[in-house]
Write a protein that holds these residues in place. Structure first.
Motif, PDB file in Angstrom:
ATOM      1  N   PHE A   1       4.357 -15.860  33.157  1.00  0.00           N
ATOM      2  CA  PHE A   1       5.710 -16.077  32.678  1.00  0.00           C
ATOM      3  C   PHE A   1       6.103 -17.524  32.942  1.00  0.00           C
ATOM      4  N   GLU A   2       7.215 -17.931  32.385  1.00  0.00           N
ATOM      5  CA  GLU A   2       7.737 -19.279  32.622  1.00  0.00           C
ATOM      6  C   GLU A   2       9.116 -19.182  33.266  1.00  0.00           C
ATOM      7  N   GLY A   3       9.155 -18.651  34.476  1.00  0.00           N
ATOM      8  CA  GLY A   3      10.397 -18.608  35.237  1.00  0.00           C
ATOM      9  C   GLY A   3      11.044 -17.255  35.393  1.00  0.00           C
ATOM     10  N   ASN A   4      10.664 -16.257  34.577  1.00  0.00           N
ATOM     11  CA  ASN A   4      11.328 -14.960  34.692  1.00  0.00           C
ATOM     12  C   ASN A   4      10.363 -13.839  35.106  1.00  0.00           C
ATOM     13  N   GLY A   5       9.297 -14.191  35.785  1.00  0.00           N
ATOM     14  CA  GLY A   5       8.322 -13.197  36.228  1.00  0.00           C
ATOM     15  C   GLY A   5       8.886 -12.178  37.203  1.00  0.00           C
ATOM     16  N   GLU A   6       9.727 -12.619  38.109  1.00  0.00           N
ATOM     17  CA  GLU A   6      10.295 -11.675  39.077  1.00  0.00           C
ATOM     18  C   GLU A   6      11.239 -10.696  38.386  1.00  0.00           C
ATOM     19  N   GLU A   7      12.009 -11.172  37.437  1.00  0.00           N
ATOM     20  CA  GLU A   7      12.901 -10.303  36.670  1.00  0.00           C
ATOM     21  C   GLU A   7      12.091  -9.252  35.900  1.00  0.00           C
ATOM     22  N   ALA A   8      10.998  -9.685  35.284  1.00  0.00           N
ATOM     23  CA  ALA A   8      10.137  -8.754  34.548  1.00  0.00           C
ATOM     24  C   ALA A   8       9.521  -7.730  35.492  1.00  0.00           C
TER      25      ALA A   8
ATOM     26  N   LEU B   1      12.014  -5.144  36.522  1.00  0.00           N
ATOM     27  CA  LEU B   1      12.268  -4.205  35.434  1.00  0.00           C
ATOM     28  C   LEU B   1      11.132  -3.188  35.318  1.00  0.00           C
ATOM     29  N   TYR B   2       9.896  -3.656  35.324  1.00  0.00           N
ATOM     30  CA  TYR B   2       8.750  -2.761  35.155  1.00  0.00           C
ATOM     31  C   TYR B   2       8.644  -1.775  36.320  1.00  0.00           C
ATOM     32  N   CYS B   3       8.805  -2.282  37.544  1.00  0.00           N
ATOM     33  CA  CYS B   3       8.681  -1.403  38.717  1.00  0.00           C
ATOM     34  C   CYS B   3       9.833  -0.403  38.799  1.00  0.00           C
TER      35      CYS B   3
ATOM     36  N   PHE C   1      10.786  -9.954  27.398  1.00  0.00           N
ATOM     37  CA  PHE C   1       9.923 -11.021  27.895  1.00  0.00           C
ATOM     38  C   PHE C   1       8.759 -11.297  26.948  1.00  0.00           C
ATOM     39  N   GLY C   2       8.625 -10.458  25.900  1.00  0.00           N
ATOM     40  CA  GLY C   2       7.531 -10.616  24.943  1.00  0.00           C
ATOM     41  C   GLY C   2       6.303  -9.784  25.257  1.00  0.00           C
ATOM     42  N   VAL C   3       6.348  -9.003  26.354  1.00  0.00           N
ATOM     43  CA  VAL C   3       5.222  -8.139  26.715  1.00  0.00           C
ATOM     44  C   VAL C   3       5.275  -6.888  25.844  1.00  0.00           C
ATOM     45  N   SER C   4       4.120  -6.459  25.353  1.00  0.00           N
ATOM     46  CA  SER C   4       4.015  -5.337  24.427  1.00  0.00           C
ATOM     47  C   SER C   4       3.712  -4.042  25.176  1.00  0.00           C
ATOM     48  N   TRP C   5       4.380  -2.957  24.763  1.00  0.00           N
ATOM     49  CA  TRP C   5       4.250  -1.640  25.386  1.00  0.00           C
ATOM     50  C   TRP C   5       4.069  -0.581  24.307  1.00  0.00           C
ATOM     51  N   GLN C   6       3.106   0.288  24.505  1.00  0.00           N
ATOM     52  CA  GLN C   6       2.936   1.482  23.666  1.00  0.00           C
ATOM     53  C   GLN C   6       3.310   2.671  24.551  1.00  0.00           C
TER      54      GLN C   6
END
Length: 130
Positions: free
Chosen positions: A10-17, A20-22, A121-126
């Motif tokens: 990521f470019e600065g928002n990795g902790e936010e992502a 969210l995921y966890c 964040f642009g990460v893809s999920w199925q």
């Protein structure tokens, strides 16, 4: 032991992502976090590199201090099998907020219900209900 681990940059928002995921995917939690220190390229105190379990799969999350000409692509996605329709709807609702659908929730013939989306964040999920 040799193992392959998904690595998300990521470019600065990795902790936010990661948060969210966890908080959204069952069997997820932060394993460890390293933060940028004084004199390093990233902003001091922000996430540098982390390990997390997302749906029981270990991933690494990196906040790059450098801007790159590329981002995530749907050719790599997380595939999540849900245990109920309610779980699918909850996960899709959270992950699709401020993102976009590649395939909106529906019955496409290969499962009871399925959705494919890119999160904010642009990460893809199925997301699948078998």
């Amino acid at each position: 032991m040799t193992k392959a681990t998904p690595f998300l940059m990521f470019e600065g928002n990795g902790e936010e992502a990661m948060t969210l995921y966890c908080g959204t995917i069952p069997d997820s939690r932060v394993l460890d976090i390293a933060r940028y220190g004084s004199g390093e390229d990233g902003t001091e105190g922000t996430l540098k590199l982390a390990r997390a379990l997302v749906g029981g799969v270990e991933i690494r999350i990196y906040n790059s201090p450098v801007h790159h000409a590329f981002t995530f692509t749907p050719s790599f996605s997380f595939f999540v099998d849900c245990s109920s329709g309610q779980e699918l709807e909850r996960i899709v609702g959270v992950l699709s907020k401020d993102g976009g659908f590649l395939m909106p929730p529906g019955n496409y013939g290969f499962s009871q219900r399925f959705a494919w989306l890119n999160d904010r964040f642009g990460v893809s999920w199925q997301i699948n209900l078998p």
